[in-house]
Design an enzyme around this catalytic site. Sequence first.
Site, PDB file in Angstrom:
ATOM      1  N   GLU A 158       2.076  -0.331  -5.146  1.00 28.87           N
ATOM      2  CA  GLU A 158       0.907   0.851  -5.824  1.00 28.87           C
ATOM      3  C   GLU A 158       1.041   1.783  -5.891  1.00 28.87           C
ATOM      4  OE1 GLU A 158      -2.903   3.264  -3.839  1.00 28.87           O
ATOM      5  OE2 GLU A 158      -1.498   2.519  -2.635  1.00 28.87           O
TER       6      GLU A 158
ATOM      7  N   ASP B 229       0.850  -1.026   0.014  1.00 23.43           N
ATOM      8  CA  ASP B 229       0.089  -0.218   0.347  1.00 23.43           C
ATOM      9  C   ASP B 229       1.472   1.260   0.006  1.00 23.43           C
ATOM     10  OD1 ASP B 229      -2.916   0.926   0.304  1.00 23.43           O
ATOM     11  OD2 ASP B 229      -1.731   1.933   2.782  1.00 23.43           O
TER      12      ASP B 229
HETATM   13  C1  GLC Z   1      -3.690   3.223  -0.577  1.00 24.96           C
HETATM   14  C2  GLC Z   1      -4.909   2.720  -0.469  1.00 24.96           C
HETATM   15  C3  GLC Z   1      -6.124   3.627   0.491  1.00 24.96           C
HETATM   16  C4  GLC Z   1      -6.090   4.626   1.261  1.00 24.96           C
HETATM   17  C5  GLC Z   1      -4.414   4.936   1.179  1.00 24.96           C
HETATM   18  C6  GLC Z   1      -4.398   4.875   2.885  1.00 24.96           C
HETATM   19  O1  GLC Z   1      -4.302   4.285  -1.661  1.00 24.96           O
HETATM   20  O2  GLC Z   1      -5.710   2.500  -1.207  1.00 24.96           O
HETATM   21  O3  GLC Z   1      -7.428   3.333   0.412  1.00 24.96           O
HETATM   22  O4  GLC Z   1      -6.963   4.995   1.787  1.00 24.96           O
HETATM   23  O5  GLC Z   1      -3.636   3.800   0.420  1.00 24.96           O
HETATM   24  O6  GLC Z   1      -3.259   3.742   3.334  1.00 24.96           O
END
Ligand code: GLC
Length: 581
Positions: A293, A231
């Site tokens: 991500e 993440d």
């Molecule tokens: C990422 C997740 C999102 C979350 C953020 C903070 O972007 O996909 O849903 O709010 O991280 O953890």
Amino acid sequence: MNFKAILLAICLLLTRAYAQAPATDETWWKHAVLYEIYPRSYQDSNGDGIGDLNGITARLDYLKSLGVDAIWISPMYPSPQVDFGYDISNYEAVDPQYGSLKDFDRLVAEGKKRNVRVVLDMVLNHTSDKHQWFIDAASSSTNPHHDWYVWSDGKPGSGPEAHEGRVPPNNWVSLFGGSAWEWVPAVHQFYYHKFYKQQPDLNWRNPAVEEAMFNTMRFWLDRDVAGFRLDAIPTLFEDKQLRDERSLGGTNAQGDPNLDDSLTSNLPEVHDVIRRMRAMVSSYPGDRVLIGETYLPNTAELDKWYGGAKKDELNLPMDMLLGFSNKLDAGAFRKLIDEADTQLHGSQPLFVFDNHDNIRSIDRYGDGVHNQQILKQLAVILLTTRSTALMYQGEELGMVTATPTRVEDVKDPIGITGWPKEKGRDGERTPMQWDASNLQAGFSTNPHTWLPVPANYTTINVMAEAKDPGSQLNWYKQLIRMRRELPALRNGGLAMLDTANPSVLSYVRTPSDGSPAVVVSLNMSGTPQTLSFDLRSTGIKDKTAKTLLTDAPELSNVHSLHSITLPPFASWVGSVQYAAP
Ligand code: GLC
Ligand code: CA
């Protein structure tokens, strides 16, 4: 040979077997279809209106029939649920809302029986403010956990942001609105949070943090997870000197100044951590995968997340450039697909069009009239290029974004603070639509589901679409099957065709085993387009073709590449024989 010697011999043999394991070419994730599950919204098994792990287990047969190789489950750890699981208070357990560790183990075991692997979401940038580490850290500046988070004394100042005559050290803003700094009276300091203030950032400059987080990853690797989706991974480090970020002018949906986030995201230090993480994860057998991500500005930056030529960092950093370009544009798609193919040192691309944070792709790329055809085109790109494919639940049904229309219905906090400019992410998180039954589309027996089931569930649902040969679901299923079965799609090279055409995206996949090549052609315009393909530069002289898949009835019997007329927004996928020598 005594027992020890035999054991040693076996160990040596095993190490050798791993060392000689086939190169990345046969690695499972290279050919995989990955599928994101938002556990709150997939299937409720106990009638509380919230999805859970046993619900996912109950739907494994569906996932297998769709052709999914691995599911990535968004966070299901204990959490105060401020950010619906992305605020974790214990990394080594399951939130009782979602089940238990026993349920988790059963999900992994049942998945294994069906060749559906389980990938977990790992949130490394921050914990919940209710995690014991942060409770300790905020209790006293001499607590050993204090330095696990990012603290500042701030600077002298006054005004609404001032505490004890001090204000935040710089202009950094939270991605979710307001200052990124929060005052804690007990320690007379501010802590930094890139996201909600209930999500304090960990201090990755402290080696104890890395050790603790790697240990939690080991906890799950030992429970047989197939890997992790990391993440917000570019945000692990911040500028050490806490300098102001450059203003870009204007304000965002939350009313904060737009800042160039170069001092709070994608700092070079993160790559050292990722290299050590890759080495740690690679020490486990079975090709565990590290997915990132990674929202990044361009392909050159994306390449760094693979480790460039060394390829010693992430296996699959997400390519967000293509799937979130948000414009149906043949030329732009051609350029981005080609870049992913040629500018990543031969690493494996990972395309994605949908997730739980963004308006669904059918609404971002759709023109409001041809949305069904346009979604089919995106599916073709996702499943017939060289990329590993990442889908999000409901994408395969053409589920649409169901954004709340009244602020009092909003659940995602950014939708409450940002209303009406920013309505939050509820719209892409509504329950999965399984059938037309009045039991909340088959999602739950409880009429009070945590987010409402959109009214269109009577037609957009798994059961109805399974029976309709022209449905999105059957389109995705056919593409996934072709991708698995055709050598051209599995291992073939990719060459762009008709590259000056501004309206039609066309490419060919060329296998090296002499089996048929596959040509893909997508008309992204509102007018019919006539094409004639010349494949000689790829070594294919023949023009004899056969339709494999199309959504245009008039293209179901194409015989030649000589002259093909694609109706507006039509997709055509065909096979081409190599000419006999
Ligand atoms: C990422 C997740 C999102 C979350 C953020 C903070 O972007 O996909 O849903 O709010 O991280 O953890
Ligand atoms: Ca439940």
